[in-house]
Design a protein around this motif. Structure first.
Motif: not given
Lengths: 81, 81
Positions: A9, A12, A16, A19, A36, A38-40, A73, B44
């Motif tokens: 990921m 923080p 992103d 995301g 929120s 977030r893409q990983g 990452e 996420e």
């Protein structure tokens, strides 16, 4: 045979955009209340033999070297039971 | 606040060129004994309020609509404890 999961990921503090695009699109599609997204990346790695401590360390090295960019990452290695 | 993890992987019968490239590169970097590498996506998603059954169903709908291509991909939604 053992299977490892490597989850990569963005840190923080790193922006992103993928995301953010999803977080912007979902309310337009009728999904409210998101705070929120977030893409990983997720890797499933299968090896011959059991998941020894040595093999886990090898997968961690491989993740550091090839799968994750540690500047931006974080990654986690898990043994898939 | 609740957090969901959505894991999206190519279906097993779909060719995964990224995973194949990693599986080919790792032995050249000194990592032997791999039998398979598959690459997928991991999301996420944080929402306001608790992870009710209704919210889980909403996240599943969002995954079907936007996060996964069900023709070639499978997905799993998990509540992150």
């Amino acid at each position: 045979m053992a299977r490892f999961i490597v989850e990569v990921m963005l840190k923080p503090e790193i922006l992103d955009p993928q995301g953010a695009a999803i977080a912007a699109a979902l309310p337009r599609l009728g999904f409210a209340g998101l705070t929120s997204v977030r893409q990983g990346k997720r890797f499933e790695i299968e090896i011959e033999g059991p998941a020894t401590a040595e093999k886990i360390a090898e997968i961690e090295s491989a993740a550091e070297l090839l799968l994750a960019n540690l500047v931006i990452e974080n990654f986690v290695v898990r043994v898939d039971e």
